[in-house]
Design a protein around this motif. Structure first.
Motif, PDB file in Angstrom:
ATOM      1  N   LYS A  66       0.848  -1.193   0.000  1.00 39.40           N
ATOM      2  CA  LYS A  66       0.000   0.000   0.000  1.00 39.40           C
ATOM      3  C   LYS A  66       0.878   1.235   0.000  1.00 39.40           C
ATOM      4  CE  LYS A  66      -3.842   0.187   2.363  1.00 39.40           C
ATOM      5  NZ  LYS A  66      -4.745   0.169   3.536  1.00 39.40           N
ATOM      6  N   ARG A  70      -3.217   3.225  -1.086  1.00 37.58           N
ATOM      7  CA  ARG A  70      -3.708   2.473  -2.239  1.00 37.58           C
ATOM      8  C   ARG A  70      -2.782   1.303  -2.539  1.00 37.58           C
ATOM      9  NH1 ARG A  70      -7.301   5.398  -6.285  1.00 37.58           N
ATOM     10  NH2 ARG A  70      -9.102   5.586  -4.925  1.00 37.58           N
ATOM     11  N   GLU A  71      -3.371   0.151  -2.843  1.00 35.39           N
ATOM     12  CA  GLU A  71      -2.584  -1.023  -3.184  1.00 35.39           C
ATOM     13  C   GLU A  71      -2.010  -0.887  -4.592  1.00 35.39           C
ATOM     14  OE1 GLU A  71      -5.318  -0.985  -1.488  1.00 35.39           O
ATOM     15  OE2 GLU A  71      -5.263  -2.479   0.114  1.00 35.39           O
ATOM     16  N   PRO A  91       2.160  -2.569   4.335  1.00 36.87           N
ATOM     17  CA  PRO A  91       1.975  -3.874   3.693  1.00 36.87           C
ATOM     18  C   PRO A  91       0.524  -4.064   3.253  1.00 36.87           C
ATOM     19  CG  PRO A  91       2.075  -4.134   6.064  1.00 36.87           C
ATOM     20  CD  PRO A  91       2.332  -2.681   5.784  1.00 36.87           C
ATOM     21  N   GLU A  93      -3.233  -5.611   3.098  1.00 35.21           N
ATOM     22  CA  GLU A  93      -4.198  -5.934   4.163  1.00 35.21           C
ATOM     23  C   GLU A  93      -4.712  -7.366   3.967  1.00 35.21           C
ATOM     24  OE1 GLU A  93      -5.532  -3.498   6.325  1.00 35.21           O
ATOM     25  OE2 GLU A  93      -5.170  -1.596   5.320  1.00 35.21           O
ATOM     26  N   ASN A  94      -5.463  -7.817   4.956  1.00 38.56           N
ATOM     27  CA  ASN A  94      -6.195  -9.083   4.869  1.00 38.56           C
ATOM     28  C   ASN A  94      -5.288 -10.286   4.654  1.00 38.56           C
ATOM     29  OD1 ASN A  94      -8.392  -7.391   5.082  1.00 38.56           O
ATOM     30  ND2 ASN A  94      -8.758  -7.351   2.874  1.00 38.56           N
ATOM     31  N   ALA A  95      -4.070 -10.185   5.159  1.00 34.78           N
ATOM     32  CA  ALA A  95      -3.132 -11.306   5.118  1.00 34.78           C
ATOM     33  C   ALA A  95      -2.289 -11.227   6.384  1.00 34.78           C
ATOM     34  CB  ALA A  95      -2.242 -11.211   3.882  1.00 34.78           C
ATOM     35  N   SER A 152      -6.337  -7.752  -0.812  1.00 34.72           N
ATOM     36  CA  SER A 152      -6.099  -6.644   0.114  1.00 34.72           C
ATOM     37  C   SER A 152      -7.188  -5.579   0.027  1.00 34.72           C
ATOM     38  CB  SER A 152      -4.734  -6.006  -0.177  1.00 34.72           C
ATOM     39  OG  SER A 152      -4.483  -4.939   0.700  1.00 34.72           O
ATOM     40  N   VAL A 153      -7.696  -5.308  -1.178  1.00 34.80           N
ATOM     41  CA  VAL A 153      -8.700  -4.244  -1.323  1.00 34.80           C
ATOM     42  C   VAL A 153     -10.118  -4.744  -1.084  1.00 34.80           C
ATOM     43  CG1 VAL A 153      -7.332  -2.904  -2.966  1.00 34.80           C
ATOM     44  CG2 VAL A 153      -8.938  -4.614  -3.828  1.00 34.80           C
ATOM     45  N   PRO A 155     -13.513  -5.802   0.401  1.00 33.50           N
ATOM     46  CA  PRO A 155     -14.180  -5.630   1.694  1.00 33.50           C
ATOM     47  C   PRO A 155     -14.651  -6.957   2.300  1.00 33.50           C
ATOM     48  CG  PRO A 155     -15.578  -4.815  -0.092  1.00 33.50           C
ATOM     49  CD  PRO A 155     -14.250  -5.169  -0.696  1.00 33.50           C
ATOM     50  N   ALA A 157     -13.018 -10.001   1.905  1.00 35.07           N
ATOM     51  CA  ALA A 157     -11.820 -10.629   2.476  1.00 35.07           C
ATOM     52  C   ALA A 157     -11.459  -9.949   3.795  1.00 35.07           C
ATOM     53  CB  ALA A 157     -10.659 -10.541   1.496  1.00 35.07           C
ATOM     54  N   GLY A 158     -11.896  -8.685   3.949  1.00 31.50           N
ATOM     55  CA  GLY A 158     -11.629  -7.948   5.172  1.00 31.50           C
ATOM     56  C   GLY A 158     -12.418  -8.458   6.365  1.00 31.50           C
ATOM     57  N   GLU A 205     -13.856  -3.423  -6.136  1.00 33.75           N
ATOM     58  CA  GLU A 205     -12.568  -2.848  -5.745  1.00 33.75           C
ATOM     59  C   GLU A 205     -11.425  -3.647  -6.374  1.00 33.75           C
ATOM     60  OE1 GLU A 205     -11.784  -0.204  -3.939  1.00 33.75           O
ATOM     61  OE2 GLU A 205     -13.373   0.245  -2.510  1.00 33.75           O
ATOM     62  N   ALA A 209      -8.441  -2.221  -8.727  1.00 32.24           N
ATOM     63  CA  ALA A 209      -7.071  -2.183  -8.227  1.00 32.24           C
ATOM     64  C   ALA A 209      -6.134  -3.115  -8.981  1.00 32.24           C
ATOM     65  CB  ALA A 209      -7.060  -2.555  -6.740  1.00 32.24           C
TER      66      ALA A 209
END
Lengths: 244, 142, 140
Positions: A66, A70-71, A91, A93-95, A152-153, A155, A157-158, A205, A209
């Motif tokens: 990021k 932004r990724e 780094p 997200e969601n990992a 990562s982007v 929602p 997976a978030g 998203e 992305a």
């Protein structure tokens, strides 16, 4: 031409109570990329900065991170073009976080490899493309570079750790389009799951992305249509083949 | 190993690396479709809250004409009419986005989904303006 | 890049436990799921539009007084429509609430409890609404 840019970089080592940010001043040239700057920090300021990279030209998909929220692929993100006096680097997200800018990709590949989509497409890059003399056929690889930006982007997976995720679902739809000897009913059974294709909420998203034009959300919707069509056909013709 | 075994794949990542529901509030880097997603959830919760308020208020009907009509005068207060506009906005966002989602998620309008979002956004704003004028012209009526 | 999948889809790197995608089975009920949310959503859309126009747009002042409400609700076309609206909108709304609650990352057990509780809330909501409708329709 040198211009000093401030980099605020996410730092975390195993055992740290919490992540923090370190600030570095980096001399940049007009063509300096974020990855150039980060490797320069490693070389001249802090060798303990961990990041993952390989090819430097958007093919390997390892330097996704990021930048200013932004990724992006750091290797093709020009620092000056960001237009900010300060560049924030974090780094994905969601990992799971491994260290500094490096996240654990195993959950990503557990999903992606479960689909096991072949790497080479049947279709060529441009059907009517000119080829060099003596070259009869051009092969085209699949677009996905397995960078993890889509996850990562996303929602979903978030919030849903079980979500199959955009990359794997897009790969599943590519198997549907071109099975290439793969077990399509098995691939569709993975996608046709409450944590699979039905979990997507169409925020798109991932498609926005994706640095490699995979269009995961578009593939997810095509896959849904195919699965709904298959269900309707089975409803009216119960002996119809699964997923066709 | 059984087909559905719980494995490290579903272990939660360390703190801060999964956005979670609170991540919805982090609007940095969010694009149009992401805004639609979060607005759909927020308006959905808001409209559900209103639905129950509405059902509770309707119980006054059982109490007879005088208590209901007294309540009506109260609801013609400008504050409530402004809240009605907010409600209409929530219904429009949730309803129009719902149509968009249904079309897109059945795989019917995928390549033009962004145009659809912008078109529905425009329709929503127009209907909201008409509704707002209609509601606010009721100030002092009856 | 990274490891390759074996036949079962597991990712095996040397000295590493295999990681595979194996979501937990969720507790499901008939009428719970994305397709139902779309179907009930479509119904709600039609019914809420009718409800809003009939109750707040065509009426002078935007609200019905007591006599107007009674006249409206005893209409033989309106009564079944409003009853259907009550049943469907509460199902759609609670199903949506369930989805939001599930996004907090509950255990399968907690999810099952939430589903049962919300089902109970829905039944109570519908009974409450039907009672209210019955009172209004039978009102002298």
């Amino acid at each position: 031409m040198g211009e000093t840019v401030t980099f605020r970089v996410h730092r975390y080592k195993q055992g740290d109570a919490a992540p923090h940010q370190d600030t570095f001043q980096v001399e940049t040239e007009p063509r300096t990329t974020v990855l150039d700057a980060l490797t320069a920090i490693r070389r001249t300021q802090d060798p303990s900065l961990t990041l993952r990279h390989s090819c430097f030209h958007a093919s390997c998909g390892t330097c996704a991170m990021k930048v200013n929220g932004r990724e992006v692929l750091a290797c093709v993100t020009n620092v000056r073009e960001l237009g900010t006096a300060e560049v924030v680097v974090e780094p994905l997200e969601n990992a799971p976080l491994v260290s500094d800018l490096v996240v654990e990709m195993a959950p990503f590949f557990a999903r992606y490899n479960a689909i096991d989509r072949p790497l080479v497409r049947e279709s060529e890059l441009v059907p009517g493309a000119q080829r060099a003399p003596g070259v009869e056929r051009a092969l085209r690889y699949e677009d996905c570079i397995e960078c993890g930006i889509c996850v990562s982007v996303c929602p979903i997976a978030g919030t849903d750790p079980d979500y199959l995720g955009p990359a794997a679902l897009a790969a599943a739809d590519r198997v549907r389009e071109e099975p290439r000897g793969r077990d399509l009913p098995f691939v569709l059974s993975l996608a046709d799951d409450p944590h699979g294709v039905w979990r997507c909420h169409a925020a798109f998203e991932c498609t926005e992305a994706c640095p490699s034009n995979v269009d995961p959300a578009g593939h997810i919707m095509q896959l849904r249509r195919a699965l709904i069509g298959g269900r309707l056909r089975r409803l009216f013709a119960p002996r119809a083949e699964v997923g066709r | 190993m059984s087909e559905r075994a719980v494995t490290p794949a579903r272990q939660a990542p360390p703190r801060g690396r999964r956005r979670g529901v609170l991540g919805w509030l982090d609007v940095r880097g969010r694009r149009l479709g992401g805004w639609a997603f979060i607005l759909n959830r927020v308006t959905g919760l808001g409209v559900l809250f209103y639905l129950y308020l509405h059902l509770i208020v309707l119980s006054q009907l059982a109490a007879g004409p005088s208590s209901w009509n007294a309540l009506l005068n109260w609801f013609l207060n400008p504050i409530f009419l402004v809240l009605d506009v907010v409600l209409l906005a929530g219904l429009l966002i949730h309803g129009l986005n719902g149509i968009r989602l249904t079309l897109v998620e059945f795989g019917l309008v995928v390549s033009r989904q962004k145009a659809l979002l912008l078109a529905f956004g425009t329709v929503g704003v127009i209907v909201l303006l008409i509704g707002a004028l209609r509601f606010l012209s009721d100030v002092g009526a009856k | 890049m990274a490891g390759r999948a074996d036949e079962s889809g597991a990712l095996s790197a040397p000295g590493e436990r295999p990681v595979r995608w194996a979501p937990e089975e969720r507790d499901t009920l008939p009428g719970v799921g994305w397709g139902w949310q779309a179907v009930t959503g479509a119904l709600v859309l039609v019914l809420v539009t009718l409800h809003m126009i009939a109750n707040h747009f065509v009426v002078k002042g935007g609200l019905r007084d007591y006599q107007e409400v009674i006249a409206y609700i005893t209409n033989p076309v309106i009564l079944p429509l409003e009853t259907l609206f009550l049943v469907v909108v509460s199902w759609h709304g609670l199903l949506g609430l369930r989805a939001v609650i599930f996004d907090f990352g509950l255990s399968v057990r907690a999810e099952r409890i939430v589903t049962r509780v919300l089902l109970g809330v829905w039944v109570v909501t519908v009974l409450y609404g039907l009672t209210l409708l019955a009172i209004l329709v039978t009102h002298p």
